[in-house]
Design a protein around this motif. Structure first.
Motif, mmCIF file in Angstrom:
data_model
loop_
_atom_site.group_PDB
_atom_site.id
_atom_site.type_symbol
_atom_site.label_atom_id
_atom_site.label_comp_id
_atom_site.label_asym_id
_atom_site.label_seq_id
_atom_site.Cartn_x
_atom_site.Cartn_y
_atom_site.Cartn_z
ATOM 1 N N PRO A 1 0.805 -1.230 0.000
ATOM 2 C CA PRO A 1 0.000 0.000 0.000
ATOM 3 C C PRO A 1 0.832 1.272 0.000
ATOM 4 C CG PRO A 1 -0.913 -1.591 1.538
ATOM 5 C CD PRO A 1 0.399 -2.148 1.083
ATOM 6 N N ALA A 2 1.961 1.281 0.713
ATOM 7 C CA ALA A 2 2.798 2.482 0.756
ATOM 8 C C ALA A 2 3.332 2.818 -0.628
ATOM 9 C CB ALA A 2 3.950 2.278 1.739
ATOM 10 N N THR A 3 3.826 1.814 -1.349
ATOM 11 C CA THR A 3 4.340 2.052 -2.702
ATOM 12 C C THR A 3 3.209 2.364 -3.673
ATOM 13 O OG1 THR A 3 6.218 0.582 -2.302
ATOM 14 C CG2 THR A 3 5.670 1.039 -4.589
ATOM 15 N N LEU A 4 2.080 1.687 -3.517
ATOM 16 C CA LEU A 4 0.962 1.868 -4.441
ATOM 17 C C LEU A 4 0.398 3.283 -4.367
ATOM 18 C CD1 LEU A 4 -0.911 0.505 -6.477
ATOM 19 C CD2 LEU A 4 -2.380 -0.175 -4.581
ATOM 20 N N GLU A 5 0.180 3.806 -3.168
ATOM 21 C CA GLU A 5 -0.393 5.149 -3.063
ATOM 22 C C GLU A 5 0.601 6.210 -3.514
ATOM 23 O OE1 GLU A 5 -1.566 6.150 0.860
ATOM 24 O OE2 GLU A 5 0.372 5.689 1.783
ATOM 25 N N LEU A 6 1.881 5.985 -3.278
ATOM 26 C CA LEU A 6 2.893 6.936 -3.732
ATOM 27 C C LEU A 6 2.969 6.951 -5.255
ATOM 28 C CD1 LEU A 6 5.138 8.901 -2.849
ATOM 29 C CD2 LEU A 6 6.711 6.951 -2.864
ATOM 30 N N THR A 7 2.908 5.775 -5.865
ATOM 31 C CA THR A 7 2.958 5.673 -7.322
ATOM 32 C C THR A 7 1.725 6.295 -7.968
ATOM 33 O OG1 THR A 7 4.262 3.647 -7.163
ATOM 34 C CG2 THR A 7 3.142 4.064 -9.251
ATOM 35 N N ALA A 18 1.394 9.557 9.829
ATOM 36 C CA ALA A 18 0.214 8.881 10.374
ATOM 37 C C ALA A 18 -0.614 8.264 9.251
ATOM 38 C CB ALA A 18 -0.629 9.876 11.165
ATOM 39 N N THR A 19 -1.212 7.120 9.531
ATOM 40 C CA THR A 19 -2.051 6.428 8.550
ATOM 41 C C THR A 19 -3.434 6.195 9.134
ATOM 42 O OG1 THR A 19 -1.307 4.247 9.318
ATOM 43 C CG2 THR A 19 -0.056 5.269 7.528
ATOM 44 N N ALA A 20 -4.364 5.910 8.247
ATOM 45 C CA ALA A 20 -5.724 5.557 8.649
ATOM 46 C C ALA A 20 -6.133 4.298 7.904
ATOM 47 C CB ALA A 20 -6.697 6.699 8.363
ATOM 48 N N SER A 21 -6.979 3.503 8.515
ATOM 49 C CA SER A 21 -7.368 2.213 7.950
ATOM 50 C C SER A 21 -8.579 2.363 7.037
ATOM 51 C CB SER A 21 -7.679 1.224 9.080
ATOM 52 O OG SER A 21 -8.084 -0.019 8.552
ATOM 53 N N LEU A 22 -8.490 1.722 5.883
ATOM 54 C CA LEU A 22 -9.599 1.646 4.936
ATOM 55 C C LEU A 22 -9.628 0.240 4.362
ATOM 56 C CD1 LEU A 22 -11.870 3.102 3.360
ATOM 57 C CD2 LEU A 22 -10.172 3.621 1.588
ATOM 58 N N PHE A 23 -10.730 -0.476 4.592
ATOM 59 C CA PHE A 23 -10.856 -1.879 4.169
ATOM 60 C C PHE A 23 -9.744 -2.744 4.760
ATOM 61 C CE2 PHE A 23 -12.602 0.573 0.474
ATOM 62 C CZ PHE A 23 -13.937 0.297 0.737
ATOM 63 N N GLY A 24 -9.334 -2.410 5.972
ATOM 64 C CA GLY A 24 -8.313 -3.199 6.649
ATOM 65 C C GLY A 24 -6.893 -2.902 6.233
ATOM 66 N N VAL A 25 -6.679 -1.869 5.422
ATOM 67 C CA VAL A 25 -5.345 -1.504 4.939
ATOM 68 C C VAL A 25 -5.027 -0.094 5.416
ATOM 69 C CG1 VAL A 25 -3.877 -1.186 2.909
ATOM 70 C CG2 VAL A 25 -5.635 -2.977 2.913
ATOM 71 N N GLU A 26 -3.776 0.097 5.826
ATOM 72 C CA GLU A 26 -3.351 1.405 6.303
ATOM 73 C C GLU A 26 -2.921 2.282 5.126
ATOM 74 O OE1 GLU A 26 -3.526 2.485 9.440
ATOM 75 O OE2 GLU A 26 -4.469 0.570 9.972
#
Length: 323
Positions: free
Chosen positions: A95-101, A168-176
């Motif tokens: 998720p960290a790489t996906l949202e940055l990309t 800071a992160t927030a959870s959506l569908f169980g993913v931060e």
């Protein structure tokens, strides 16, 4: 359209199978992780038991078949270093790489294509010349240097944005996710800009060249003769005609950025897949290396499949096999 999609799906499945064999053979031909897993002072019995435990005593083709059977059930083995399932490890970093990309490529496309179309529509205007100069800079400067300049300017000197980390992160569908919090967005801004600069320059030049070419065609001449406004011509005709190369580049750039954001993630201490694969290569963590490369191959194959289907949607001739 359905037949076209089925044909592309079969081709994609064959490519995945071939890539899995190449990746497995290539990774398992590099180094011996046993030398890192056990102490050099270990006895031959301990060494032999460890080799048998991980199946390294089997022929390569048998190891590949075992890997393929497990992979079909979503099991990519256990990480040697992190001592946890590889799939779980990669999913925790993805998720960290996906949202940055996504932030980088979408931002570069949504901003670069309109500016490139304007530069192609008014090629001799001062703004168009300034945009082309900016695109040259975007192509020329290396990513690591831009990242360091961004950190020095906005984090060290001005203190506006954080220099690294995910925040800071927030959870959506169980993913931060970072983009769901203000602190996360602040941490994501600099690395996203760093990743987007080259893509932004590429989109400007691609949209500009396509617009200049299309503006000279009979399609635009007939549209003007029909009394259509310039805005309608640009949005309804020019944008549609230059959409195929833009879709192609978008797909390729998204895949390459997702797979090879190593430099940016390292500079900004972004906890994504880039840092994970560097650590895995250093420690010869074979299961992680194989799973990562397979993931990269799947991303590229999936993106190419989506691009092919987008072609068919944009150009009906492709669905009928005439182009």
């Amino acid at each position: 359209m359905l037949g076209f999609a089925i044909q592309r799906l079969i081709q994609a499945a064959l490519v995945v199978l071939v890539m899995s064999a190449l990746v497995f053979a290539g990774v398992f031909a590099i180094g011996n992780p046993i030398d890192l897993l056990i102490s050099p002072e270990a006895t031959q019995d301990i060494r032999a038991a460890t080799i048998a435990k991980y199946g390294f005593d089997l022929p390569l083709w048998q190891q590949y078949l075992h890997f393929l059977g497990r992979a079909l059930h979503g099991d990519f083995g256990q990480s040697f270093v992190y001592n946890m399932p590889v799939g779980q490890l990669i999913l925790s970093r993805l998720p960290a790489t996906l949202e940055l990309t996504l932030a980088a490529v979408l931002g570069a496309t949504l901003l670069g294509v309109p500016l490139g179309m304007y530069a192609g529509y008014r090629p001799n205007s001062p703004a168009a010349k300034l945009l082309m100069a900016a695109s040259i800079i975007g192509f020329s400067v290396p990513t690591f240097w831009v990242g360091l300049v961004l950190i020095f300017a906005f984090a060290v000197q001005l203190g506006w944005l954080p220099a690294g980390g995910r925040g800071a992160t927030a959870s959506l569908f169980g993913v931060e996710w970072s983009f769901l919090t203000l602190d996360g967005l602040q941490h994501m801004l600099l690395p996203a800009i760093n990743l987007a600069l080259f893509k932004f320059a590429l989109m400007i030049r691609l949209a500009r060249s396509g617009t200049r070419e299309v503006m000279l065609t009979d399609t635009v001449k007939f549209a003007r003769a029909a009394g259509l406004s310039e805005r309608t011509i640009l949005l309804r005709h020019v944008l549609r005609l230059i959409a195929i190369p833009i879709v192609t580049v978008f797909g390729l750039e998204f895949g390459s950025t997702l797979a090879f954001a190593v430099v940016t993630e390292t500079i900004f201490s972004w906890p994504g897949l880039g840092k994970l694969i560097i650590d895995s290569i250093t420690s010869l963590d074979r299961p992680v290396m194989v799973a990562y490369l397979m993931l990269v191959a799947l991303f590229f194959i999936g993106i190419n499949l989506v691009v092919d289907l987008s072609y068919a949607a944009l150009d009906p001739r492709l669905r009928k096999g005439r182009a």
